[in-house]
Enzyme design. Structure first.
Site, PDB file in Angstrom:
ATOM      1  N   SER A  42      44.434 -62.855  -2.270  1.00 44.31           N
ATOM      2  CA  SER A  42      42.963 -63.164  -2.437  1.00 44.31           C
ATOM      3  C   SER A  42      42.392 -62.407  -3.706  1.00 44.31           C
ATOM      4  CB  SER A  42      42.574 -62.370  -1.081  1.00 44.31           C
ATOM      5  OG  SER A  42      40.991 -62.421  -0.874  1.00 44.31           O
ATOM      6  N   ASP A  99      51.133 -58.924   0.488  1.00 44.73           N
ATOM      7  CA  ASP A  99      49.788 -58.729   0.981  1.00 44.73           C
ATOM      8  C   ASP A  99      49.907 -58.737   2.553  1.00 44.73           C
ATOM      9  OD1 ASP A  99      46.891 -59.337   1.866  1.00 44.73           O
ATOM     10  OD2 ASP A  99      46.867 -59.592  -0.311  1.00 44.73           O
ATOM     11  N   ASP A 134      52.245 -53.938   3.812  1.00 45.01           N
ATOM     12  CA  ASP A 134      51.178 -53.084   4.009  1.00 45.01           C
ATOM     13  C   ASP A 134      51.434 -51.750   2.975  1.00 45.01           C
ATOM     14  OD1 ASP A 134      49.411 -50.916   4.620  1.00 45.01           O
ATOM     15  OD2 ASP A 134      49.649 -51.101   6.833  1.00 45.01           O
ATOM     16  N   VAL A 135      50.589 -51.435   2.066  1.00 46.59           N
ATOM     17  CA  VAL A 135      50.809 -50.573   0.946  1.00 46.59           C
ATOM     18  C   VAL A 135      50.769 -49.129   1.492  1.00 46.59           C
ATOM     19  CG1 VAL A 135      50.130 -51.987  -1.060  1.00 46.59           C
ATOM     20  CG2 VAL A 135      48.633 -50.389   0.125  1.00 46.59           C
ATOM     21  N   SER A 171      37.744 -49.331 -10.078  1.00 47.78           N
ATOM     22  CA  SER A 171      36.487 -49.785  -9.888  1.00 47.78           C
ATOM     23  C   SER A 171      35.435 -49.149 -10.871  1.00 47.78           C
ATOM     24  CB  SER A 171      36.006 -49.879  -8.552  1.00 47.78           C
ATOM     25  OG  SER A 171      34.717 -50.121  -8.385  1.00 47.78           O
ATOM     26  N   TYR A 212      35.330 -44.723  -1.234  1.00 49.41           N
ATOM     27  CA  TYR A 212      35.778 -45.734  -2.246  1.00 49.41           C
ATOM     28  C   TYR A 212      36.019 -45.008  -3.574  1.00 49.41           C
ATOM     29  CZ  TYR A 212      36.045 -50.207  -4.429  1.00 49.41           C
ATOM     30  OH  TYR A 212      36.448 -51.443  -5.315  1.00 49.41           O
ATOM     31  N   LYS A 267      39.129 -44.415  -6.002  1.00 48.96           N
ATOM     32  CA  LYS A 267      39.207 -45.345  -7.404  1.00 48.96           C
ATOM     33  C   LYS A 267      39.179 -44.257  -8.347  1.00 48.96           C
ATOM     34  CE  LYS A 267      39.652 -49.581  -5.660  1.00 48.96           C
ATOM     35  NZ  LYS A 267      40.501 -50.198  -5.774  1.00 48.96           N
ATOM     36  N   THR A 315      34.520 -62.362  -5.140  1.00 47.34           N
ATOM     37  CA  THR A 315      35.755 -62.573  -4.480  1.00 47.34           C
ATOM     38  C   THR A 315      35.344 -62.549  -2.876  1.00 47.34           C
ATOM     39  OG1 THR A 315      36.126 -60.179  -4.058  1.00 47.34           O
ATOM     40  CG2 THR A 315      37.020 -61.090  -6.192  1.00 47.34           C
TER      41      THR A 315
HETATM   42  P1  NAD Z   1      40.065 -59.229  -1.773  1.00 46.27           P
HETATM   43  O1  NAD Z   1      39.365 -58.431  -0.291  1.00 46.27           O
HETATM   44  O2  NAD Z   1      39.709 -60.542  -2.161  1.00 46.27           O
HETATM   45  O3  NAD Z   1      41.575 -58.824  -1.978  1.00 46.27           O
HETATM   46  C1  NAD Z   1      42.164 -57.620  -1.561  1.00 46.27           C
HETATM   47  C2  NAD Z   1      43.593 -57.910  -0.726  1.00 46.27           C
HETATM   48  O4  NAD Z   1      43.983 -56.942  -0.683  1.00 46.27           O
HETATM   49  C3  NAD Z   1      43.418 -58.797   0.277  1.00 46.27           C
HETATM   50  O5  NAD Z   1      44.234 -60.038   0.518  1.00 46.27           O
HETATM   51  C4  NAD Z   1      43.887 -57.795   1.291  1.00 46.27           C
HETATM   52  O6  NAD Z   1      44.647 -58.245   2.629  1.00 46.27           O
HETATM   53  C5  NAD Z   1      44.826 -56.924   0.688  1.00 46.27           C
HETATM   54  N1  NAD Z   1      45.067 -55.431   1.381  1.00 46.27           N
HETATM   55  C6  NAD Z   1      44.081 -54.880   1.766  1.00 46.27           C
HETATM   56  N2  NAD Z   1      44.611 -53.711   2.375  1.00 46.27           N
HETATM   57  C7  NAD Z   1      46.024 -53.908   2.141  1.00 46.27           C
HETATM   58  C8  NAD Z   1      47.149 -53.018   2.537  1.00 46.27           C
HETATM   59  N3  NAD Z   1      47.050 -52.226   3.126  1.00 46.27           N
HETATM   60  N4  NAD Z   1      48.358 -53.415   2.094  1.00 46.27           N
HETATM   61  C9  NAD Z   1      48.663 -54.685   1.499  1.00 46.27           C
HETATM   62  N5  NAD Z   1      47.363 -55.540   1.131  1.00 46.27           N
HETATM   63  C10 NAD Z   1      46.347 -55.050   1.367  1.00 46.27           C
HETATM   64  O7  NAD Z   1      39.358 -58.110  -2.784  1.00 46.27           O
HETATM   65  P2  NAD Z   1      38.975 -58.043  -4.414  1.00 46.27           P
HETATM   66  O8  NAD Z   1      37.613 -58.311  -4.739  1.00 46.27           O
HETATM   67  O9  NAD Z   1      40.038 -59.114  -4.986  1.00 46.27           O
HETATM   68  O10 NAD Z   1      39.723 -56.928  -4.769  1.00 46.27           O
HETATM   69  C11 NAD Z   1      40.734 -56.484  -5.464  1.00 46.27           C
HETATM   70  C12 NAD Z   1      40.868 -54.962  -5.944  1.00 46.27           C
HETATM   71  O11 NAD Z   1      39.795 -54.955  -6.869  1.00 46.27           O
HETATM   72  C13 NAD Z   1      40.567 -53.979  -4.829  1.00 46.27           C
HETATM   73  O12 NAD Z   1      41.372 -52.732  -5.189  1.00 46.27           O
HETATM   74  C14 NAD Z   1      39.040 -53.837  -5.209  1.00 46.27           C
HETATM   75  O13 NAD Z   1      38.772 -52.338  -4.571  1.00 46.27           O
HETATM   76  C15 NAD Z   1      39.189 -53.752  -6.348  1.00 46.27           C
HETATM   77  N6  NAD Z   1      37.582 -54.064  -7.191  1.00 46.27           N
HETATM   78  C16 NAD Z   1      36.859 -55.233  -6.520  1.00 46.27           C
HETATM   79  C17 NAD Z   1      35.763 -55.582  -6.929  1.00 46.27           C
HETATM   80  C18 NAD Z   1      34.908 -56.634  -6.665  1.00 46.27           C
HETATM   81  O14 NAD Z   1      33.526 -56.731  -7.012  1.00 46.27           O
HETATM   82  N7  NAD Z   1      35.414 -57.728  -5.874  1.00 46.27           N
HETATM   83  C19 NAD Z   1      34.935 -54.652  -7.799  1.00 46.27           C
HETATM   84  C20 NAD Z   1      35.876 -53.440  -8.230  1.00 46.27           C
HETATM   85  C21 NAD Z   1      37.112 -53.195  -7.779  1.00 46.27           C
END
Ligand code: NAD
Length: 258
Positions: free
Chosen positions: A15, A36, A57-58, A149, A162, A166, A197
């Site tokens: 995702s 994932d 699962d990480v 982040s 959070y 981060k 996203t």
């Molecule tokens: P998203 O929710 O689209 O994707 C995150 C993915 O991580 C999902 O597919 C989910 O199933 C997977 N996931 C969650 N927990 C998990 C686990 N325990 N083991 C394995 N997989 C797991 O989110 P995104 O927006 O693409 O975020 C990706 C990264 O970027 C994250 O670390 C998020 O904190 C960071 N981030 C996102 C944003 C934003 O605005 N979207 C901003 C700053 C940082």
């Protein structure tokens, strides 16, 4: 670093930003292991980009071992993108003066467990597999990119867990790069701003919420596209002179308190 005839693992690859990184790594020639929790989306993407899906699962060390060993058996494992992450918004104290209403410690711990401990566990195990690679022309054996982040620096109201998780990822970056330098493995971190996203899908009106968020970006006044983040991830993986750095990719935003 060359990506053809190598494997690359992307956690959270089913995702959002992880998915975009998986697509970009595949386009750059890597065989991508999408690791994932989401089986259906992960399998579908793996089929589309000629990659492999691995349920992961990480927070489970034994599952990580299976995934990194399997990736290394397909082809030399040279890249890891840690994009798996979860977000929460809970204030540190409640409004009623009751300790029972304060931030639940389980919630805090689970965010740190996924975002920080999960990232570190992936790094220590994937880097072990990378350390077995033959060095390339630059003496490199692999490259790692973590998603932190901008909340690591400008955490907003409700983001204590959070931001702590981060901030931990940002703090890990230089000592990891130092620890892994003797093995020829580079480590960099991206601090995304507000990226479009599915992470926002749990909000009541995600489209309106995202439009509001976009207006707060310095320029361009919109959310970032996952592909824009993936471009930076590819640069950090393939540019051999990038190491030990955290880069904001955020349209110049500085998050206000709320
Ligand atoms: P998203 O929710 O689209 O994707 C995150 C993915 O991580 C999902 O597919 C989910 O199933 C997977 N996931 C969650 N927990 C998990 C686990 N325990 N083991 C394995 N997989 C797991 O989110 P995104 O927006 O693409 O975020 C990706 C990264 O970027 C994250 O670390 C998020 O904190 C960071 N981030 C996102 C944003 C934003 O605005 N979207 C901003 C700053 C940082």
């Amino acid at each position: 670093m060359e990506l053809t005839n190598t494997t690359a693992i992307v956690t959270g690859g089913a995702s959002g930003i992880g998915e975009a990184c998986a697509r970009a790594l595949a386009a750059a020639g890597a065989r991508v292991v999408i690791a994932d929790l989401q089986d259906e989306a992960g399998e579908a993407l793996a089929g589309e980009i000629g990659g492999v899906f691995a349920h992961l699962d990480v927070t489970d060390s034994a599952q990580i071992t299976e995934v990194v060993e399997r990736a290394g058996e397909i082809a030399p494992l040279r890249a890891l993108v840690n994009s798996a992450g979860i977000a929460t918004a809970v204030r540190t104290i409640g409004r009623d003066g009751e300790i029972a209403s304060a931030f639940p410690m389980d919630t805090f711990a689970s965010v740190v467990r996924v975002n920080l401990l999960g990232t570190f566990d992936m790094v220590r195990q994937a880097a072990t597999v990378m350390s077995r690679n033959e060095p390339d022309a630059n003496n490199g054996r692999g490259a790692i990119v973590n998603m932190a982040s901008v909340a690591a620096f400008d955490g907003q109201t409700g983001q204590a867990a959070y931001s702590a998780s981060k901030g931990g990822v940002v703090g890990l970056t230089l000592p990891l790069a130092r620890d892994l330098s003797s093995a020829g493995i580079r480590v960099n971190t991206i601090a995304p701003g507000l990226i479009d996203t599915p992470i926002y899908n749990s909000f009541p009106d995600p489209e309106e919420f995202k439009a509001q968020l976009g207006a707060s970006v310095l320029f361009p006044k919109r959310l970032g596209a996952p592909a824009e983040l993936a471009r930076m991830a590819i640069e950090l993986i393939t540019n051999d002179y990038m190491n030990g750095e955290t880069i904001r990719v955020d349209g110049g935003i500085r998050l206000p308190p709320k």
